[in-house]
Design an enzyme around this catalytic site. Structure first.
Site, PDB file in Angstrom:
ATOM      1  N   THR A  47      30.755  30.047 -21.301  1.00  0.00           N
ATOM      2  CA  THR A  47      29.896  29.641 -20.194  1.00  0.00           C
ATOM      3  C   THR A  47      29.178  30.839 -19.583  1.00  0.00           C
ATOM      4  OG1 THR A  47      31.493  29.999 -18.412  1.00  0.00           O
ATOM      5  CG2 THR A  47      31.557  27.864 -19.544  1.00  0.00           C
ATOM      6  N   ASP A  48      28.141  30.543 -18.827  1.00  0.00           N
ATOM      7  CA  ASP A  48      27.577  31.541 -17.933  1.00  0.00           C
ATOM      8  C   ASP A  48      28.481  31.615 -16.699  1.00  0.00           C
ATOM      9  OD1 ASP A  48      25.827  33.437 -16.924  1.00  0.00           O
ATOM     10  OD2 ASP A  48      24.046  32.282 -17.451  1.00  0.00           O
ATOM     11  N   CYS A  49      28.309  32.682 -15.924  1.00  0.00           N
ATOM     12  CA  CYS A  49      29.194  32.908 -14.784  1.00  0.00           C
ATOM     13  C   CYS A  49      29.016  31.820 -13.723  1.00  0.00           C
ATOM     14  CB  CYS A  49      28.896  34.274 -14.181  1.00  0.00           C
ATOM     15  SG  CYS A  49      30.033  34.756 -12.877  1.00  0.00           S
ATOM     16  N   GLY A  50      30.097  31.153 -13.385  1.00  0.00           N
ATOM     17  CA  GLY A  50      30.070  30.132 -12.346  1.00  0.00           C
ATOM     18  C   GLY A  50      29.572  28.771 -12.793  1.00  0.00           C
ATOM     19  N   ALA A  51      29.300  28.608 -14.080  1.00  0.00           N
ATOM     20  CA  ALA A  51      28.707  27.355 -14.560  1.00  0.00           C
ATOM     21  C   ALA A  51      29.658  26.171 -14.420  1.00  0.00           C
ATOM     22  CB  ALA A  51      28.277  27.506 -16.018  1.00  0.00           C
TER      23      ALA A  51
END
Length: 765
Positions: free
Chosen positions: A292-296
């Site tokens: 994932t991307d950060c915080g997704a």
């Protein structure tokens, strides 16, 4: 132990290791905490934090994000950060502890940001991807990626979160600078070069890193150009355009993929099983890791609101095909409980852990988990890589206007006034995702011009004039005084993606740097900095207009991360140079172009509109989208593929090797290109295809090939392309690729609106 036996097949080693692991250890492999928080750098020594040691004891850490990342977000500065040698030693300390203090001795996957160079102190800062795309030089970009991989792996970084393969549809978006442009075919070519360059001949090589393709998918088509906004796109366009570069990169062997933050037709990419399972793993047979991307994942519950809470979001994500979470926040909190409560099958965790461990084995981390500090000290930021950065920056510069041959400038005569907020601010030419830099490492435009004139550098006058943002005109007086004394004025304006590196400010009245406790930020581009307008920020245009009144030859150099729309400058400047964010050697490269040591060969990979109201203005829109507005036509100011040279090129004798082909056949397309000027130069020969009539509506023209060729004065060369199914197909009514019988037009020329054309018939099969 089978999993430690390098002679065994990787999958056998993975399965054996998984069979030995507890649930806690398997979940641990799926989380990626922030790496810079695992250690403290005190008095030149590295000390691991107690929280990191506890994570290792509690089941391990699968990966770490940004161990070596340095920027205002991490809080790592030039003073507190790690040198190339220290960075390698720190990674070794982390790996050694994880291996020696965990039950199974599993090495950590170190993930780093490397969009245009490793985001670590001392690493080479190359031009941003928008500049890289403007080179149209796939081989040169591949060479750059090899250099980035070498610098990163020498410090222990094993996976990078690049390349960015987003297709830009609205350049108001702040992350436009991170992309190659607006055309999927060109992006696909750069994507393949990136994978080949980063991953090399083998992932377990000491100079290779795993590439992570991002942002999967549609991220560049967000509503209103707002970061991570909803995407409104049909399945056909998704397959034909935005997914194309990803497919090409997967076919090239990309090891990892990162889903985008955005939703498409109401479904967040993080949990889009149709894309992650159906297309990526199903149709494309991708067997790598998805992170994932950060915080997704948190965004699923707080943003998209498709999950009830954090546990629901984590379960949805892993069941959709996510293998690892950047930050590890949600997976770390909720996966164990989800399995123990029966909400999540342990087999799903096993599958994700399998993919993470497989990548670690492919990277050779079980055999060689440690970095080489001596090598890191030798290769990171080397003179060789700086020269490469200068060459790439030079090839990415686009000459937009050159009235009456005002460029190139003479080195032997005349005084030059270098004016503008981007003339001598190093960080403003580096772009986002850049680490702190010592002033001496970055050559600004002022520095490049002074260096070019050598002993006669007193012929160069300087004034900042104004800032990027803000309405202060207190620097106008000094700027106008410098311009009045000069024979030629070079205005260096544009934008900035520089975050607050604590560099203080510039005294507009004197041009000197000054350190203050409340430094002003000039950032008007970069991640999260989307704009309503494409005009110059602040009072930059007013400054240029005041200088223009003096009647001196006026050269405008743009340093920026997105297209600039300023009709007054287009009309009144004598020359316009688009340099994008050219990296640490940008000042030298720009000076090389201004004085003619480099003949500009950059070409636009993104259309520049006359007015923001024309957006979207990308070249390959549908034929039915209309030709004009009340105020003006729908054509951009500068079209896709456009760029001037100090010489002239002539196209003639376009021919196709066959009048007709079968749907599965191919034909050779050749054209003769001649340098008719008196300077050597490089031309980007571009091939476009038009499907004259089709069952489904098509763009008027689509790029399907390009070649960059160097030609001496008077030299001619036959440039050859192949046209076949890959170039002629589109996604049909059944959402499958099809080559329809009928008439096609092949266009070859210098840009999308200046081509020779010839017909090709596809016969019934």
């Amino acid at each position: 132990m089978i999993y430690k036996d390098k002679t065994k097949p990787i999958q056998e080693r993975v399965e054996h290791l998984l069979s030995l692991m507890t649930l806690e250890e398997k979940v641990g492999q799926l989380i990626q905490p922030f790496g810079w928080q695992t250690y403290e750098h005190i008095d030149g020594k590295i000390e691991l934090t107690e929280s990191f040691k506890k994570q290792v004891a509690d089941g391990g850490v699968g990966s770490l994000y940004g161990v070596l990342r340095a920027d205002p977000w991490t809080g790592v500065t030039l003073e507190s950060g790690l040198s190339p040698r220290q960075g390698a030693e720190a990674v070794n300390e982390i790996q050694r502890y994880a291996i020696e203090h965990s039950r199974l001795g599993i090495p950590i996957l170190i993930g780093e940001e490397c969009s245009h160079g490793h985001m670590a102190i001392g690493a080479t800062v190359f031009p941003v991807p928008l500049s890289l795309g403007s080179t149209w030089n796939v081989d040169l970009y591949r060479e750059m990626c090899r250099a980035v991989a070498l610098e990163t792996r020498s410090q222990g970084g094993a996976v990078t979160y690049s390349p960015v393969l987003d297709v830009v549809r609205d350049p108001r978006w702040g992350r436009t600078e991170e992309c190659f442009g607006e055309d999927a075919y060109l992006i696909g070519e750069m994507a393949v070069a990136s994978v080949e360059g980063l991953q090399g001949s083998s992932l377990d090589s000491v100079d290779s890193v795993a590439a992570t393709l991002k942002h999967f998918v549609g991220y560049g088509s967000s509503e209103g150009g707002r970061n991570a906004g909803p995407v409104h796109m049909g399945r056909r366009e998704l397959l034909e355009v935005d997914l194309l570069p990803f497919r090409k990169a997967v076919e090239a062997g990309a090891a990892s993929i990162m889903p985008a933050y955005n939703e498409i037709d109401g479904v967040p990419c993080t949990t889009n099983t149709e894309l992650l399972d159906g297309v990526l793993r199903g149709e494309w047979s991708f067997d790598g890791m998805v992170i994932t991307d950060c915080g997704a994942i948190d965004m699923l519950a707080s943003g998209h609101d498709v999950a009830e809470d954090g546990r629901d979001a984590a379960v949805q994500a892993i069941e959709a095909g996510i293998d690892m979470e950047m930050s590890g926040e949600m997976f770390g909190k909720h996966l164990l409980d989800a399995v123990r409560s029966g909400r999540l099958a342990e087999a799903v965790v096993d599958q994700a852990a399998n993919r993470v461990l497989t990548l670690k084995f492919k990277l050779g981390l079980f055999e060689q988990p440690y970095a080489d500090p001596d090598k890191a000290e030798r290769v990171i930021g080397s003179a060789e890589h700086a020269q490469l950065a200068r060459k790439i920056a030079g090839e990415g510069i686009v000459l937009l206007k050159n009235e009456d041959g005002v460029l190139p400038l003479s080195k032997s005569a005349g005084t030059i006034a270098v004016i503008g907020p981007n003339a001598d601010v190093g960080y403003n030419q580096l772009g986002d995702y850049t680490s702190p830099q010592p002033r001496s490492k970055v050559t600004t435009v002022l520095g490049g011009i002074r260096s070019k004139l050598g002993a006669e550098s007193e012929r160069v006058l300087y004034a900042p004039g104004c800032r990027i943002k803000g309405d202060s005109k207190e620097g106008f007086e000094l700027a106008l005084s410098c311009a009045e004394q000069a024979d030629t004025v070079v205005m260096v304006v544009g934008g900035s993606s520089a975050r607050d590196f604590g560099e203080g400010s510039i005294d507009l009245k004197t041009g000197a740097s000054k350190v203050t406790g409340n430094a002003e930020s000039d950032m008007d581009c970069g991640e999260g900095i989307d704009r309503l307008s494409l005009k110059l920020s602040g009072v930059q245009l007013e400054l240029i207009q005041e200088v223009h009144k003096l009647g001196k030859p006026l050269i405008v150099v743009y340093i920026n991360g997105r297209p600039i729309t300023e009709p007054w400058i287009d009309e009144h400047a004598d020359a316009i140079v688009e340099a994008w964010y050219p990296g640490q050697e940008g000042g030298h490269a720009i000076a090389d172009v201004l004085f003619g040591d480099i003949n500009p060969s950059g070409r636009l990979t993104i259309s520049i509109p006359k007015d923001v109201g024309q957006l979207p203005v990308y070249y390959n829109g549908k034929r039915s989208r209309g030709k004009r507005y009340l105020e003006t036509d729908s054509q951009p100011r500068y079209p896709f593929g456009y760029g001037l040279s100090y010489t002239e090129f002539k196209y003639e004798n376009l021919s196709i090797g066959a009048d007709s082909i079968l749907p599965n056949g191919s034909a050779k397309v050749t054209v003769e290109v001649t340098n008719t000027g008196d300077r050597s130069g490089a031309e980007v020969v571009q091939m476009y295809v038009t499907d004259v009539a089709s069952v489904v509506t098509r763009p008027a023209k689509e790029l399907k090939g390009f070649r960059k060729v160097e030609l001496a004065p008077g030299e001619s060369r036959r440039v050859e392309f192949t046209v076949g199914a890959e170039e002629l197909q589109y996604i049909g009514r059944d959402y499958k690729p099809v080559v329809e019988p009928g008439e096609f037009v092949i266009h070859v020329g210098s840009h999308v609106n200046e081509t020779l054309s010839a017909k090709l018939i596809v016969r019934e099969g």
